[in-house]
Design a protein around this motif. Structure first.
Motif, PDB file in Angstrom:
ATOM      1  N   VAL A   1      11.344  -2.618  -1.978  1.00 21.67           N
ATOM      2  CA  VAL A   1      10.495  -1.604  -2.603  1.00 21.67           C
ATOM      3  C   VAL A   1      10.482  -0.308  -1.791  1.00 21.67           C
ATOM      4  O   VAL A   1      10.375   0.789  -2.352  1.00 21.67           O
ATOM      5  CB  VAL A   1       9.052  -2.135  -2.804  1.00 21.67           C
ATOM      6  CG1 VAL A   1       9.017  -3.176  -3.908  1.00 21.67           C
ATOM      7  CG2 VAL A   1       8.479  -2.690  -1.502  1.00 21.67           C
ATOM      8  N   ILE A   2      10.600  -0.425  -0.475  1.00 23.22           N
ATOM      9  CA  ILE A   2      10.682   0.775   0.375  1.00 23.22           C
ATOM     10  C   ILE A   2      12.017   1.477   0.150  1.00 23.22           C
ATOM     11  O   ILE A   2      12.079   2.710   0.012  1.00 23.22           O
ATOM     12  CB  ILE A   2      10.518   0.404   1.857  1.00 23.22           C
ATOM     13  CG1 ILE A   2       9.130  -0.203   2.117  1.00 23.22           C
ATOM     14  CG2 ILE A   2      10.749   1.632   2.741  1.00 23.22           C
ATOM     15  CD1 ILE A   2       7.977   0.746   1.950  1.00 23.22           C
TER      16      ILE A   2
ATOM     17  N   ALA B   1       4.960  12.216  -3.306  1.00 22.70           N
ATOM     18  CA  ALA B   1       6.184  11.419  -3.419  1.00 22.70           C
ATOM     19  C   ALA B   1       6.065  10.464  -4.595  1.00 22.70           C
ATOM     20  O   ALA B   1       4.976  10.218  -5.130  1.00 22.70           O
ATOM     21  CB  ALA B   1       6.425  10.653  -2.124  1.00 22.70           C
ATOM     22  N   VAL B   2       7.188   9.887  -4.996  1.00 17.82           N
ATOM     23  CA  VAL B   2       7.214   9.003  -6.154  1.00 17.82           C
ATOM     24  C   VAL B   2       6.566   7.653  -5.821  1.00 17.82           C
ATOM     25  O   VAL B   2       6.788   7.094  -4.752  1.00 17.82           O
ATOM     26  CB  VAL B   2       8.664   8.802  -6.650  1.00 17.82           C
ATOM     27  CG1 VAL B   2       9.496   8.008  -5.645  1.00 17.82           C
ATOM     28  CG2 VAL B   2       8.680   8.133  -8.020  1.00 17.82           C
ATOM     29  N   ARG B   3       5.715   7.174  -6.731  1.00 16.03           N
ATOM     30  CA  ARG B   3       5.130   5.847  -6.606  1.00 16.03           C
ATOM     31  C   ARG B   3       6.084   4.820  -7.214  1.00 16.03           C
ATOM     32  O   ARG B   3       6.918   5.161  -8.054  1.00 16.03           O
ATOM     33  CB  ARG B   3       3.784   5.764  -7.333  1.00 16.03           C
ATOM     34  CG  ARG B   3       2.570   6.110  -6.488  1.00 16.03           C
ATOM     35  CD  ARG B   3       2.581   7.514  -5.988  1.00 16.03           C
ATOM     36  NE  ARG B   3       1.369   7.837  -5.199  1.00 16.03           N
ATOM     37  CZ  ARG B   3       1.300   8.826  -4.343  1.00 16.03           C
ATOM     38  NH1 ARG B   3       2.350   9.614  -4.145  1.00 16.03           N
ATOM     39  NH2 ARG B   3       0.197   9.060  -3.670  1.00 16.03           N
TER      40      ARG B   3
ATOM     41  N   TYR C   1       0.837  -1.204   0.000  1.00 14.20           N
ATOM     42  CA  TYR C   1       0.000   0.000   0.000  1.00 14.20           C
ATOM     43  C   TYR C   1       0.874   1.257   0.000  1.00 14.20           C
ATOM     44  O   TYR C   1       0.612   2.213  -0.749  1.00 14.20           O
ATOM     45  CB  TYR C   1      -0.918  -0.013   1.222  1.00 14.20           C
ATOM     46  CG  TYR C   1      -1.686   1.269   1.424  1.00 14.20           C
ATOM     47  CD1 TYR C   1      -2.853   1.533   0.716  1.00 14.20           C
ATOM     48  CD2 TYR C   1      -1.223   2.251   2.311  1.00 14.20           C
ATOM     49  CE1 TYR C   1      -3.545   2.727   0.886  1.00 14.20           C
ATOM     50  CE2 TYR C   1      -1.905   3.435   2.491  1.00 14.20           C
ATOM     51  CZ  TYR C   1      -3.067   3.670   1.777  1.00 14.20           C
ATOM     52  OH  TYR C   1      -3.738   4.859   1.948  1.00 14.20           O
ATOM     53  N   LEU C   2       1.903   1.263   0.818  1.00 14.92           N
ATOM     54  CA  LEU C   2       2.749   2.449   0.924  1.00 14.92           C
ATOM     55  C   LEU C   2       3.420   2.783  -0.403  1.00 14.92           C
ATOM     56  O   LEU C   2       3.418   3.939  -0.831  1.00 14.92           O
ATOM     57  CB  LEU C   2       3.826   2.235   1.998  1.00 14.92           C
ATOM     58  CG  LEU C   2       3.360   2.120   3.456  1.00 14.92           C
ATOM     59  CD1 LEU C   2       4.550   1.959   4.386  1.00 14.92           C
ATOM     60  CD2 LEU C   2       2.544   3.326   3.867  1.00 14.92           C
ATOM     61  N   VAL C   3       4.030   1.792  -1.048  1.00 13.78           N
ATOM     62  CA  VAL C   3       4.820   2.104  -2.249  1.00 13.78           C
ATOM     63  C   VAL C   3       3.945   2.402  -3.458  1.00 13.78           C
ATOM     64  O   VAL C   3       4.376   3.102  -4.378  1.00 13.78           O
ATOM     65  CB  VAL C   3       5.813   0.959  -2.576  1.00 13.78           C
ATOM     66  CG1 VAL C   3       6.817   0.801  -1.436  1.00 13.78           C
ATOM     67  CG2 VAL C   3       5.099  -0.351  -2.863  1.00 13.78           C
TER      68      VAL C   3
END
Length: 384
Positions: free
Chosen positions: A158-159, A174-176, A121-123
């Motif tokens: 990925v983080i 921020a960048v996805r 979800y975050l990335v």
């Protein structure tokens, strides 16, 4: 006496999340700061109890799942990441615990080989949370709890990719993960590049924690970092050498030189190492470290210096410096840190370097061209 019947009522996760979010909106109001802090501490304490449990009470996977879903739906993780420096000490510790558990959480039926759902979800949807956690180093109060949360998140490549490739300014999206451009050199103003100043210019506690996170970024996910360093080689090592290796802080200087050695000697970074040891300026920096007043700086500098000398395909610039300093090095190295008598590996490495310097040709050999055979028939490229 109705309150006796309400004492056993457990609040639902969604209710706790909404209450926490609402109280966070009031945390900036100084008029009722103490009351607000107490209310917030109670809510965070309940959330911590849900995700961690106690020795007497086990956690409920269903309840934790509901709590995770509610935090994402209400965007509570973003609010916490932005406000953690405003929380009282115990509330910051509870937030750290809540974050870490939520990041690791996998539903019962979730495949172990997939990243936890909150990481995905975050990335893909809310990388701003990760960037705000990095910016936690801007405030002494939030540096260490944000650092602990970040290092939990950075276990996932990925983080790390988001931290490395994000170039957003404060207030921007921020960048996805789907937007990353690994082959595009960076400007040097993204959140990753701010670690250099957080390490070099902050107080000791913030600097130490920022360096721990910085090292985690650069050493855990090797293929990702190798490609990043190759694309941003000059920018990265320019700042690394000029800011960290030249730092006025002894601890920062020593740790940075040690990290530099780890990066260069890692097999995954072979091409990066070869590019670094081609530079005469980098060699000059390492030779200065050998003469530093502090023995541990000398020792860590030695482990970088040996990479230059041991390289069988030295550049002309590196050869010239070593040849011009051959006599001085041959006098210097045998006495260098000679009190390390119990370190056999170090002693052997010194002897090896002395031998390599003795074998250097009289003049630099251009490795980019086929060398002519000497009168004896021996190819001079084999020397050194």
């Amino acid at each position: 006496m109705a309150f006796f019947f309400n004492r056993g009522r457990s609040r639902q996760p969604a209710e706790i999340v909404r209450s926490t979010k609402e109280i966070l909106t009031r945390i900036h109001d100084s008029q009722n700061a103490l009351k607000t802090e107490d209310e917030l501490a109670k809510q965070l304490g309940q959330m911590k109890l849900m995700v961690q449990g106690t020795q007497e009470v086990n956690t409920s996977p269903e309840q934790v799942h509901a709590l995770v879903q509610a935090t994402l739906q209400e965007d509570l993780l973003y609010d916490l990441s932005r406000s953690i420096h405003l929380l009282p000490f115990e509330a910051r510790k509870d937030t750290q615990t809540i974050f870490s558990h939520i990041l690791r959480f996998r539903p019962v039926s979730y495949a172990d080989d997939k990243d936890p759902p909150v990481i995905s979800y975050l990335v893909h949807h809310r990388p701003e949370i990760i960037i705000e956690l990095c910016r936690g180093y801007m405030q002494p109060q939030s540096a260490m709890p944000c650092g602990v949360i970040l290092r939990e998140a950075l276990k996932f490549d990925v983080i790390t990719a988001v931290v490395l490739y994000d170039q957003s300014s404060e207030g921007e999206a921020a960048v996805r993960l789907s937007e990353l451009k690994p082959n595009l050199p960076q400007r040097g103003d993204g959140v990753f590049w701010r670690f250099f100043d957080w390490i070099d210019k902050s107080n000791f506690e913030v600097s130490a924690d920022a360096f721990t996170t910085f090292r985690e970024i650069l050493t855990r996910h090797k293929s990702l970092v190798t490609a990043y360093l190759a694309t941003n080689f000059d920018l990265f090592f320019g700042r690394f050498n000029n800011i960290l290796v030249h730092s006025d802080s002894y601890v920062t200087k020593r740790q940075s030189i040690k990290l530099l050695g780890e990066i260069l000697l890692d097999r995954a970074n072979y091409n990066v190492m070869m590019a670094y040891v081609e530079s005469g300026e980098n060699l000059k920096l390492c030779m200065k470290l050998l003469r530093d007043d502090r023995k541990m700086v000398q020792y860590e500098g030695f482990h970088v210096f040996k990479v230059f000398v041991a390289n069988p395909t030295k550049s002309v610039a590196v050869q010239r410096i070593l040849i011009n300093n051959r006599d001085r090095l041959l006098r210097f190295l045998p006495k260098f840190l000679e009190d390390r008598t119990d370190d056999d590996q170090f002693t052997d490495e010194k002897s090896f370097l002395v031998r390599q310097i003795e074998l250097l040709p009289k003049e630099p050999v251009d490795r980019s061209r086929p060398a002519r055979d000497s009168p004896s028939g021996a190819n001079t490229t084999a020397v050194a």
